[in-house]
Design a protein around this motif. Structure first.
Motif, PDB file in Angstrom:
ATOM      1  N   VAL A  43     -16.876  10.082  29.117  1.00 52.07           N
ATOM      2  CA  VAL A  43     -17.096   8.958  30.037  1.00 52.07           C
ATOM      3  C   VAL A  43     -17.845   9.438  31.281  1.00 52.07           C
ATOM      4  CG1 VAL A  43     -15.924   7.289  31.535  1.00 52.07           C
ATOM      5  CG2 VAL A  43     -15.171   7.575  29.186  1.00 52.07           C
ATOM      6  N   ASN A  44     -17.486  10.651  31.755  1.00 49.55           N
ATOM      7  CA  ASN A  44     -18.199  11.212  32.910  1.00 49.55           C
ATOM      8  C   ASN A  44     -19.678  11.439  32.610  1.00 49.55           C
ATOM      9  OD1 ASN A  44     -16.107  11.224  34.717  1.00 49.55           O
ATOM     10  ND2 ASN A  44     -15.387  13.257  34.113  1.00 49.55           N
ATOM     11  N   PHE A  45     -19.944  11.940  31.406  1.00 48.42           N
ATOM     12  CA  PHE A  45     -21.344  12.120  30.998  1.00 48.42           C
ATOM     13  C   PHE A  45     -22.059  10.768  30.959  1.00 48.42           C
ATOM     14  CE2 PHE A  45     -20.475  16.358  28.910  1.00 48.42           C
ATOM     15  CZ  PHE A  45     -21.451  17.039  29.608  1.00 48.42           C
ATOM     16  N   SER A  46     -21.357   9.785  30.445  1.00 52.43           N
ATOM     17  CA  SER A  46     -21.996   8.471  30.250  1.00 52.43           C
ATOM     18  C   SER A  46     -22.396   7.828  31.575  1.00 52.43           C
ATOM     19  CB  SER A  46     -21.096   7.542  29.436  1.00 52.43           C
ATOM     20  OG  SER A  46     -20.004   7.145  30.195  1.00 52.43           O
ATOM     21  N   LYS A  47     -21.671   8.179  32.665  1.00 53.10           N
ATOM     22  CA  LYS A  47     -22.038   7.609  33.973  1.00 53.10           C
ATOM     23  C   LYS A  47     -23.454   8.040  34.377  1.00 53.10           C
ATOM     24  CE  LYS A  47     -17.343   7.190  35.586  1.00 53.10           C
ATOM     25  NZ  LYS A  47     -16.239   7.925  36.214  1.00 53.10           N
ATOM     26  N   ASN A  48     -23.762   9.317  34.114  1.00 56.49           N
ATOM     27  CA  ASN A  48     -25.118   9.791  34.429  1.00 56.49           C
ATOM     28  C   ASN A  48     -26.144   9.246  33.438  1.00 56.49           C
ATOM     29  OD1 ASN A  48     -24.624  11.307  36.718  1.00 56.49           O
ATOM     30  ND2 ASN A  48     -23.913  13.055  35.509  1.00 56.49           N
ATOM     31  N   ASP A  49     -25.720   9.152  32.171  1.00 53.87           N
ATOM     32  CA  ASP A  49     -26.650   8.697  31.121  1.00 53.87           C
ATOM     33  C   ASP A  49     -27.050   7.234  31.302  1.00 53.87           C
ATOM     34  OD1 ASP A  49     -26.423  11.199  30.104  1.00 53.87           O
ATOM     35  OD2 ASP A  49     -24.945  10.675  28.575  1.00 53.87           O
ATOM     36  N   MET A  50     -26.193   6.503  32.011  1.00 53.91           N
ATOM     37  CA  MET A  50     -26.496   5.090  32.266  1.00 53.91           C
ATOM     38  C   MET A  50     -27.823   4.935  33.020  1.00 53.91           C
ATOM     39  SD  MET A  50     -25.549   2.078  31.745  1.00 53.91           S
ATOM     40  CE  MET A  50     -23.912   1.443  31.602  1.00 53.91           C
ATOM     41  N   LYS A  51     -28.133   5.949  33.871  1.00 53.56           N
ATOM     42  CA  LYS A  51     -29.369   5.882  34.662  1.00 53.56           C
ATOM     43  C   LYS A  51     -30.605   5.868  33.743  1.00 53.56           C
ATOM     44  CE  LYS A  51     -27.205   8.267  38.464  1.00 53.56           C
ATOM     45  NZ  LYS A  51     -26.880   9.599  38.948  1.00 53.56           N
ATOM     46  N   VAL A  52     -30.524   6.651  32.668  1.00 51.42           N
ATOM     47  CA  VAL A  52     -31.652   6.695  31.715  1.00 51.42           C
ATOM     48  C   VAL A  52     -31.813   5.324  31.051  1.00 51.42           C
ATOM     49  CG1 VAL A  52     -32.582   7.854  29.669  1.00 51.42           C
ATOM     50  CG2 VAL A  52     -31.213   9.139  31.293  1.00 51.42           C
ATOM     51  N   ILE A  53     -30.677   4.706  30.711  1.00 50.61           N
ATOM     52  CA  ILE A  53     -30.731   3.377  30.083  1.00 50.61           C
ATOM     53  C   ILE A  53     -31.347   2.366  31.046  1.00 50.61           C
ATOM     54  CG2 ILE A  53     -29.325   1.479  29.153  1.00 50.61           C
ATOM     55  CD1 ILE A  53     -27.397   3.571  28.075  1.00 50.61           C
ATOM     56  N   GLU A  54     -30.908   2.428  32.313  1.00 52.81           N
ATOM     57  CA  GLU A  54     -31.465   1.517  33.329  1.00 52.81           C
ATOM     58  C   GLU A  54     -32.980   1.698  33.447  1.00 52.81           C
ATOM     59  OE1 GLU A  54     -29.386   2.158  36.991  1.00 52.81           O
ATOM     60  OE2 GLU A  54     -27.505   1.451  36.133  1.00 52.81           O
ATOM     61  N   MET A  55     -33.408   2.950  33.451  1.00 51.64           N
ATOM     62  CA  MET A  55     -34.852   3.219  33.567  1.00 51.64           C
ATOM     63  C   MET A  55     -35.618   2.674  32.366  1.00 51.64           C
ATOM     64  SD  MET A  55     -35.071   6.992  35.177  1.00 51.64           S
ATOM     65  CE  MET A  55     -36.825   7.000  35.349  1.00 51.64           C
ATOM     66  N   ALA A  56     -35.029   2.856  31.187  1.00 51.86           N
ATOM     67  CA  ALA A  56     -35.691   2.361  29.970  1.00 51.86           C
ATOM     68  C   ALA A  56     -35.810   0.840  30.016  1.00 51.86           C
ATOM     69  CB  ALA A  56     -34.907   2.793  28.744  1.00 51.86           C
ATOM     70  N   ILE A  57     -34.736   0.182  30.450  1.00 48.39           N
ATOM     71  CA  ILE A  57     -34.773  -1.290  30.512  1.00 48.39           C
ATOM     72  C   ILE A  57     -35.820  -1.754  31.527  1.00 48.39           C
ATOM     73  CG2 ILE A  57     -33.419  -3.346  31.159  1.00 48.39           C
ATOM     74  CD1 ILE A  57     -31.000  -1.944  29.855  1.00 48.39           C
ATOM     75  N   GLU A  58     -35.844  -1.073  32.684  1.00 43.15           N
ATOM     76  CA  GLU A  58     -36.854  -1.401  33.712  1.00 43.15           C
ATOM     77  C   GLU A  58     -38.268  -1.251  33.155  1.00 43.15           C
ATOM     78  OE1 GLU A  58     -36.545   0.717  37.454  1.00 43.15           O
ATOM     79  OE2 GLU A  58     -34.513  -0.055  37.686  1.00 43.15           O
ATOM     80  N   LYS A 103     -12.162   2.404  22.130  1.00 44.02           N
ATOM     81  CA  LYS A 103     -12.843   3.429  22.944  1.00 44.02           C
ATOM     82  C   LYS A 103     -13.983   4.118  22.184  1.00 44.02           C
ATOM     83  CE  LYS A 103      -8.915   4.346  25.915  1.00 44.02           C
ATOM     84  NZ  LYS A 103      -7.891   3.479  25.298  1.00 44.02           N
ATOM     85  N   ILE A 104     -13.691   4.548  20.955  1.00 47.33           N
ATOM     86  CA  ILE A 104     -14.709   5.296  20.210  1.00 47.33           C
ATOM     87  C   ILE A 104     -15.909   4.398  19.876  1.00 47.33           C
ATOM     88  CG2 ILE A 104     -15.140   6.542  18.048  1.00 47.33           C
ATOM     89  CD1 ILE A 104     -12.326   7.544  18.184  1.00 47.33           C
ATOM     90  N   GLU A 105     -15.610   3.184  19.441  1.00 46.48           N
ATOM     91  CA  GLU A 105     -16.680   2.253  19.078  1.00 46.48           C
ATOM     92  C   GLU A 105     -17.568   1.961  20.284  1.00 46.48           C
ATOM     93  OE1 GLU A 105     -13.579   1.905  18.166  1.00 46.48           O
ATOM     94  OE2 GLU A 105     -13.468   1.466  16.028  1.00 46.48           O
ATOM     95  N   SER A 106     -16.926   1.761  21.453  1.00 43.52           N
ATOM     96  CA  SER A 106     -17.721   1.434  22.643  1.00 43.52           C
ATOM     97  C   SER A 106     -18.629   2.614  23.008  1.00 43.52           C
ATOM     98  CB  SER A 106     -16.818   1.057  23.816  1.00 43.52           C
ATOM     99  OG  SER A 106     -16.153   2.171  24.301  1.00 43.52           O
ATOM    100  N   LEU A 107     -18.085   3.850  22.920  1.00 47.29           N
ATOM    101  CA  LEU A 107     -18.920   5.019  23.233  1.00 47.29           C
ATOM    102  C   LEU A 107     -20.080   5.155  22.238  1.00 47.29           C
ATOM    103  CD1 LEU A 107     -16.497   7.886  24.298  1.00 47.29           C
ATOM    104  CD2 LEU A 107     -18.391   6.976  25.594  1.00 47.29           C
ATOM    105  N   TRP A 108     -19.796   4.852  20.982  1.00 44.07           N
ATOM    106  CA  TRP A 108     -20.853   4.964  19.957  1.00 44.07           C
ATOM    107  C   TRP A 108     -21.982   3.968  20.256  1.00 44.07           C
ATOM    108  CZ3 TRP A 108     -20.624   8.473  15.771  1.00 44.07           C
ATOM    109  CH2 TRP A 108     -21.744   8.407  14.915  1.00 44.07           C
ATOM    110  N   HIS A 109     -21.592   2.742  20.608  1.00 45.04           N
ATOM    111  CA  HIS A 109     -22.604   1.728  20.964  1.00 45.04           C
ATOM    112  C   HIS A 109     -23.417   2.207  22.172  1.00 45.04           C
ATOM    113  CE1 HIS A 109     -21.970  -1.590  18.279  1.00 45.04           C
ATOM    114  NE2 HIS A 109     -20.682  -1.651  18.519  1.00 45.04           N
ATOM    115  N   PHE A 110     -22.701   2.749  23.155  1.00 43.31           N
ATOM    116  CA  PHE A 110     -23.377   3.210  24.363  1.00 43.31           C
ATOM    117  C   PHE A 110     -24.416   4.289  24.036  1.00 43.31           C
ATOM    118  CE2 PHE A 110     -23.815   6.233  27.811  1.00 43.31           C
ATOM    119  CZ  PHE A 110     -24.161   5.407  28.858  1.00 43.31           C
TER     120      PHE A 110
END
Lengths: 119, 182
Positions: A77-92, A24-31
Motif C-alpha cells: 500500500v505504501n508503494f502504491s501511494k507513490n505509484d499513484m502519481k504515475v497513474i495521474e500523469m498518464a491520465i493527464e 484487498k488482493i483484488e483491489s491491489l491487482w486492479h491498481f
C-alpha cells in the motif's frame, strides 16, 4: 487512445469497488494493472518491479494459506501511494492528447499516419 | 510513415470482448484474456510487420518498444516469452473455471486456494507485456472504439443473463391461432 482510457477508468472503478468491499488482493491487482498501462503510456521506468512482484506473490500465498499477511500488504500500500502519481500523469497525458485531438483533429501515435476509411 | 492498421469489424468485436473480460477480472485470469487479445492482434497485424513497427516506434515508451522489436526473435525475446507464458496463464484460467462463483467472494473453498496458488506464479507488474498491449491498440483502428459497460461486469455478476425467457420457436414453425378468434 480512447479505448485505453476506457479500460483504465473501468479498472480504477473496480479498484475502488474492491477496496470498499475489503477485497484487498483484488483491489491491489486492479491498481497495479492500471499502473502497468500507465508505465507503458508515460515511458517511466520502475526500479522496484521485482520487489513489488515478490511482495504481491507473498501476499497471495498468505491469503491461500488462510493467514493474511498484513505487514506485506502495508508495504505494498505504501508503494502504491507513490505509484499513484504515475497513474495521474498518464491520465493527464491522455486527457491532453484527447483535447488536442478535439481541436486539431485526431492525434495518433507519432509516426502513424491515419486516414478515415470504410472497410 | 505507416498507415493506421484497419481491423475487420468482426475481429474488432471479438477483440473488444476480450478486452472487456481483461478489464473486468483479476488475479491472473485477466492476463489470460490479455494474452488471447495479443495473440489475435499479432496474427491480424502480421508478426514481421509488428516487429518492424515496434523497432521504428518513436512514442514516449520507445525505449521499451524498440527493444521489444529488436529482440523479438532472440532467445530472450518477446516471442519466446509469450510462448512460455502460455502455460502459466492456462493453469490460472483452468483453476478459475473450477470456482463456484465468478466474483471471487467465496474465499474459503479449496478451489479458491488452488486458484490463488496458480495466481501467485504470475507477476503483477509486467512492463513489456503491457507496452506491447498499448502499442498494439495505439497502432490499430480499434483505439477509437467503445466497450459496453455490461461486458466489463461479466465476472462480477453471474455470467451472461439467462436466456430462459426467450421464445424458443423454430424459424419455420407456424403460430397456431388462438381458440377465441382474433
Amino acid at each position: 487512445m480512447k479505448l485505453v482510457t476506457i479500460i483504465m477508468n473501468k479498472r480504477i472503478e473496480f479498484y475502488t469497488e474492491a477496496s470498499m468491499n475489503k477485497q484487498k488482493i483484488e483491489s491491489l491487482w486492479h491498481f497495479y494493472s492500471v499502473y502497468n498501462i500507465s508505465l507503458a503510456i508515460t515511458g517511466f521506468e520502475d526500479k522496484n518491479i521485482k520487489k513489488k512482484n515478490r511482495l504481491m506473490s507473498r501476499l497471495i500465498e498468505s491469503q491461500a494459506n488462510g493467514k493474511f499477511d498484513f505487514p506485506t500488504y502495508n508495504k505494498l500500500v505504501n508503494f502504491s501511494k507513490n505509484d499513484m502519481k504515475v497513474i495521474e500523469m498518464a491520465i493527464e497525458q491522455m486527457e491532453i492528447k484527447q483535447e488536442a485531438g478535439e481541436i486539431f483533429g485526431d492525434n495518433h501515435r507519432k509516426g502513424m499516419f491515419a486516414i478515415n476509411r470504410y472497410d | 510513415m505507416t498507415d493506421l492498421i484497419p481491423i475487420n469489424q468482426v475481429f474488432s468485436q471479438i477483440a473488444l470482448k476480450k478486452l472487456a473480460y481483461f478489464g473486468g477480472s483479476t488475479l491472473g485470469n485477466d492476463v489470460y484474456y490479455l494474452k488471447e487479445f495479443l495473440d489475435m492482434m499479432i496474427n491480424i497485424i502480421g508478426e514481421d510487420r509488428l516487429v518492424n513497427l515496434l523497432s521504428n516506434d518513436s512514442a514516449e515508451n520507445k525505449s521499451v518498444t524498440n527493444r521489444l522489436g529488436k529482440e523479438w526473435y532472440s532467445s530472450k525475446g518477446m516471442r519466446r516469452r509469450l510462448i512460455k507464458f502460455d502455460k502459466r496463464v492456462d493453469d490460472t484460467k483452468r483453476a478459475y473455471d473450477t470456482l463456484d462463483t465468478n466474483d471471487l467472494k467465496k474465499k474459503d473453498t479449496d478451489s479458491y486456494k488452488v486458484f490463488l496458488k496458480n495466481a501467485q506464479n504470475i507477476s503483477v507488474i509486467k512492463p513489456d507485456l503491457y507496452a506491447l498491449f498499448v502499442f498494439v491498440i495505439s497502432c490499430s483502428s480499434i483505439q477509437k472504439m467503445n466497450i459496453r459497460n455490461e461486458d466489463f461486469k461479466i465476472f462480477q455478476q453471474k455470467g451472461y443473463r439467462a436466456t430462459g425467457e426467450l421464445n424458443k420457436r423454430k424459424v419455420g414453425d407456424r403460430i397456431e391461432p388462438k381458440a377465441g378468434g382474433s
